[in-house]
Design an enzyme around this catalytic site. Structure first.
Site, PDB file in Angstrom:
ATOM      1  N   CYS A 231      39.182-112.863 109.799  1.00  0.00           N
ATOM      2  CA  CYS A 231      38.189-112.520 110.807  1.00  0.00           C
ATOM      3  C   CYS A 231      36.821-112.946 110.307  1.00  0.00           C
ATOM      4  O   CYS A 231      36.655-113.240 109.130  1.00  0.00           O
ATOM      5  CB  CYS A 231      38.196-111.031 111.127  1.00  0.00           C
ATOM      6  SG  CYS A 231      37.483-110.725 112.763  1.00  0.00           S
TER       7      CYS A 231
ATOM      8  N   CYS B  24      33.919-111.028 111.264  1.00  0.00           N
ATOM      9  CA  CYS B  24      32.923-109.948 111.398  1.00  0.00           C
ATOM     10  C   CYS B  24      32.338-109.489 110.065  1.00  0.00           C
ATOM     11  O   CYS B  24      31.192-109.067 109.998  1.00  0.00           O
ATOM     12  CB  CYS B  24      33.506-108.763 112.165  1.00  0.00           C
ATOM     13  SG  CYS B  24      35.016-108.072 111.477  1.00  0.00           S
TER      14      CYS B  24
ATOM     15  N   CYS C 286      33.222-110.715 115.727  1.00  0.00           N
ATOM     16  CA  CYS C 286      34.413-111.325 115.126  1.00  0.00           C
ATOM     17  C   CYS C 286      34.520-112.827 115.389  1.00  0.00           C
ATOM     18  O   CYS C 286      35.442-113.477 114.917  1.00  0.00           O
ATOM     19  CB  CYS C 286      35.665-110.610 115.635  1.00  0.00           C
ATOM     20  SG  CYS C 286      35.657-108.843 115.244  1.00  0.00           S
TER      21      CYS C 286
ATOM     22  N   LYS D 174      45.759-105.293 119.694  1.00  0.00           N
ATOM     23  CA  LYS D 174      44.721-104.565 118.952  1.00  0.00           C
ATOM     24  C   LYS D 174      43.733-104.001 119.956  1.00  0.00           C
ATOM     25  O   LYS D 174      43.116-104.746 120.714  1.00  0.00           O
ATOM     26  CB  LYS D 174      44.021-105.507 117.978  1.00  0.00           C
ATOM     27  CG  LYS D 174      42.800-104.883 117.316  1.00  0.00           C
ATOM     28  CD  LYS D 174      42.216-105.786 116.247  1.00  0.00           C
ATOM     29  CE  LYS D 174      40.927-105.190 115.707  1.00  0.00           C
ATOM     30  NZ  LYS D 174      40.378-105.979 114.593  1.00  0.00           N
TER      31      LYS D 174
ATOM     32  N   ARG E  58      34.851-100.056 108.958  1.00  0.00           N
ATOM     33  CA  ARG E  58      33.582-100.793 109.078  1.00  0.00           C
ATOM     34  C   ARG E  58      32.593-100.333 108.019  1.00  0.00           C
ATOM     35  O   ARG E  58      31.774-101.129 107.546  1.00  0.00           O
ATOM     36  CB  ARG E  58      33.025-100.673 110.502  1.00  0.00           C
ATOM     37  CG  ARG E  58      33.923-101.409 111.504  1.00  0.00           C
ATOM     38  CD  ARG E  58      33.468-101.238 112.961  1.00  0.00           C
ATOM     39  NE  ARG E  58      34.490-101.752 113.867  1.00  0.00           N
ATOM     40  CZ  ARG E  58      34.477-101.580 115.182  1.00  0.00           C
ATOM     41  NH1 ARG E  58      33.481-100.914 115.759  1.00  0.00           N
ATOM     42  NH2 ARG E  58      35.451-102.077 115.933  1.00  0.00           N
TER      43      ARG E  58
ATOM     44  N   ARG F 199      32.967-104.300 120.718  1.00  0.00           N
ATOM     45  CA  ARG F 199      33.994-105.340 120.718  1.00  0.00           C
ATOM     46  C   ARG F 199      34.877-105.297 121.982  1.00  0.00           C
ATOM     47  O   ARG F 199      35.992-105.800 121.984  1.00  0.00           O
ATOM     48  CB  ARG F 199      34.886-105.195 119.480  1.00  0.00           C
ATOM     49  CG  ARG F 199      34.148-105.179 118.143  1.00  0.00           C
ATOM     50  CD  ARG F 199      35.064-105.637 117.029  1.00  0.00           C
ATOM     51  NE  ARG F 199      34.649-105.281 115.682  1.00  0.00           N
ATOM     52  CZ  ARG F 199      33.587-105.761 115.037  1.00  0.00           C
ATOM     53  NH1 ARG F 199      32.781-106.603 115.644  1.00  0.00           N
ATOM     54  NH2 ARG F 199      33.337-105.378 113.796  1.00  0.00           N
TER      55      ARG F 199
ATOM     56  N   LYS G  19      48.002-102.077 116.861  1.00  0.00           N
ATOM     57  CA  LYS G  19      46.933-101.412 116.103  1.00  0.00           C
ATOM     58  C   LYS G  19      45.937-100.803 117.059  1.00  0.00           C
ATOM     59  O   LYS G  19      45.513-101.499 117.977  1.00  0.00           O
ATOM     60  CB  LYS G  19      46.260-102.479 115.226  1.00  0.00           C
ATOM     61  CG  LYS G  19      44.994-102.063 114.550  1.00  0.00           C
ATOM     62  CD  LYS G  19      44.237-103.258 114.027  1.00  0.00           C
ATOM     63  CE  LYS G  19      42.946-102.742 113.441  1.00  0.00           C
ATOM     64  NZ  LYS G  19      42.047-103.761 113.002  1.00  0.00           N
TER      65      LYS G  19
ATOM     66  N   SER H 139      42.137 -96.959 109.570  1.00  0.00           N
ATOM     67  CA  SER H 139      41.251 -96.116 108.760  1.00  0.00           C
ATOM     68  C   SER H 139      40.937 -94.768 109.426  1.00  0.00           C
ATOM     69  O   SER H 139      40.928 -93.741 108.759  1.00  0.00           O
ATOM     70  CB  SER H 139      39.953 -96.877 108.476  1.00  0.00           C
ATOM     71  OG  SER H 139      39.289 -97.223 109.678  1.00  0.00           O
TER      72      SER H 139
ATOM     73  N   TYR I  75      46.912 -97.008 104.482  1.00  0.00           N
ATOM     74  CA  TYR I  75      46.118 -96.558 103.332  1.00  0.00           C
ATOM     75  C   TYR I  75      46.878 -95.488 102.540  1.00  0.00           C
ATOM     76  O   TYR I  75      46.449 -95.120 101.451  1.00  0.00           O
ATOM     77  CB  TYR I  75      44.752 -96.028 103.811  1.00  0.00           C
ATOM     78  CG  TYR I  75      43.973 -97.093 104.558  1.00  0.00           C
ATOM     79  CD1 TYR I  75      43.272 -98.070 103.869  1.00  0.00           C
ATOM     80  CD2 TYR I  75      43.997 -97.155 105.959  1.00  0.00           C
ATOM     81  CE1 TYR I  75      42.589 -99.084 104.539  1.00  0.00           C
ATOM     82  CE2 TYR I  75      43.318 -98.155 106.644  1.00  0.00           C
ATOM     83  CZ  TYR I  75      42.620 -99.121 105.924  1.00  0.00           C
ATOM     84  OH  TYR I  75      41.964-100.119 106.591  1.00  0.00           O
TER      85      TYR I  75
END
Ligand code: PBG
Ligand code: ZN
Length: 341
Positions: A134, A136, A144, A211, A221, A233, A264, A291, A330
């Site tokens: 990406c 971004c 992006c 997404k 971010r 976005r 996602k 996240s 994660y």
């Protein structure tokens, strides 16, 4: 018909009503799952900055750090020893003045992503190295892709640039490139670029096909320094209520040559995971437990609302039950401890 009930055996006595015998032992409970979580389905996100000695906590992502290339190997080594099989790399430029309008730093040969691909390939020959693709993180405006003067996305140069970055990651040795930018047509350009470079047979293209734009990417971010400086976005990531659009995007990306597909975020989109597993059943399907989902579970556990290990299993088992074969999470380091295989 209700009056007839008194002539039937009570529900409790009917043979087919008794289920509990089937799951009264820990092993028979395990047998109830059609597919189980295993270490080989976990992909761990790594944030890598351009400060070689960086090792910084990310306040909104408990237990996750950003690493410089000098700090990466010992950390990854400890996870590989526990059974880590795959990572996905995210570059984080921190140096002053490296961001520009086209994201030049994304594929800087001396930059964190390309350096890390080579380093990890050398040190961990069995580890599968994926790269998020990406712009971004690398653009001064934080979007992006590449923008027109009015701030809207300029599709063609965006797609060309993203494909060039993907090919450069593949040339550096990435086993997989995963474009998360959501520009129309980028899968086709990436696949064509890999073919032209003679690398299409060595590099798996995983599309972030479904997404959604939403409220769950905030901690990422923070970690990647990739929040847009203006706007949002919504013109490229999918609207959360758009299930049909997500199905079209999945089919479109397969048509354009994706080798694997992603949904996602994950927990709030289990219907899409399920749709994708049926619609694209011949493709590896990945769910990204993002996240915000991770941070929310941690926050709830800290408040005493849930048990962290219990809720993490419940969330990830939900993804597998819905049809995901791979999970970017994660929680990967914890699952490497919790799972036997
Ligand atoms: C970059 C990218 C994002 C995530 C993965 N790749 C952020 C975004 O789209 O703004 C989010 C991952 C997460 O929240 O864990 N496009
Ligand atoms: Zn992006």
């Amino acid at each position: 018909m209700v009056h007839k009930a008194e002539f039937l055996p009570s529900t409790g006595n009917s043979i087919s009503s008794i289920l509990q015998g089937g799951y009264n032992h820990p092993l028979s409970r395990e047998w109830q799952q059609e597919r189980q979580l295993t270490k080989n389905m976990f992909i761990f996100p790594l944030f890598i900055s351009d400060m070689p000695d960086d090792e910084t906590d990310i306040p909104s992502l408990p237990n996750i750090k950003r690493f410089g290339v000098n700090k990466l190997v010992p950390y990854v080594d400890s996870l590989v020893k526990k059974g880590l099989r795959a990572v996905i790399l995210f570059g984080v430029p921190l140096k002053e003045g490296v961001k520009d309008s086209v994201g030049t730093a994304a594929d800087d040969p001396e930059g964190p992503v390309i350096t890390s691909i080579k380093l990890l390939r050398e040190k961990f020959p069995d580890l599968f190295i994926m790269c998020d693709v990406c712009l971004c993180e690398y653009t001064d405006h934080g979007h992006c892709g590449i923008l027109n003067e009015d701030g809207s996305l300029n599709r063609e140069p965006s797609v060309r640039r993203i494909a060039a970055v993907a090919v450069n990651y593949a040339k550096a040795g990435a086993h997989s490139v995963a474009p998360s930018d959501m520009m129309d047509g980028r899968i086709k350009d990436i696949k064509t670029g890999l073919m032209d470079a003679g690398l299409a047979h060595k590099c798996l293209v995983m599309s972030y096909a479904a997404k959604f734009s939403g409220n769950l990417y905030g901690p990422f971010r923070d970690a990647a320094g990739s929040a847009p400086s203006h706007g949002d976005r919504k013109a490229y990531q999918l609207p959360p209520a758009g299930a049909g659009l997500a199905r079209r995007a999945l089919l479109r990306d397969i048509e354009e040559g994706a080798d694997a597909i992603m949904v996602k975020p994950s927990t709030f989109y289990l219907d899409i995971v399920s749709d994708a597993s049926k619609l694209c059943g011949d493709y590896p399907l990945c769910a990204y437990h993002v996240s915000g989902e991770y941070a929310m579970l941690h926050a709830a556990a800290e408040k005493g609302v849930v048990d962290l290990k219990g809720i993490a299993f419940e969330a990830h088992q939900g993804l597998v039950r819905a049809g995901a074969r791979l999970i970017i999470s994660y929680f990967t380091p914890e699952f490497l401890e919790w799972l036997d295989i």
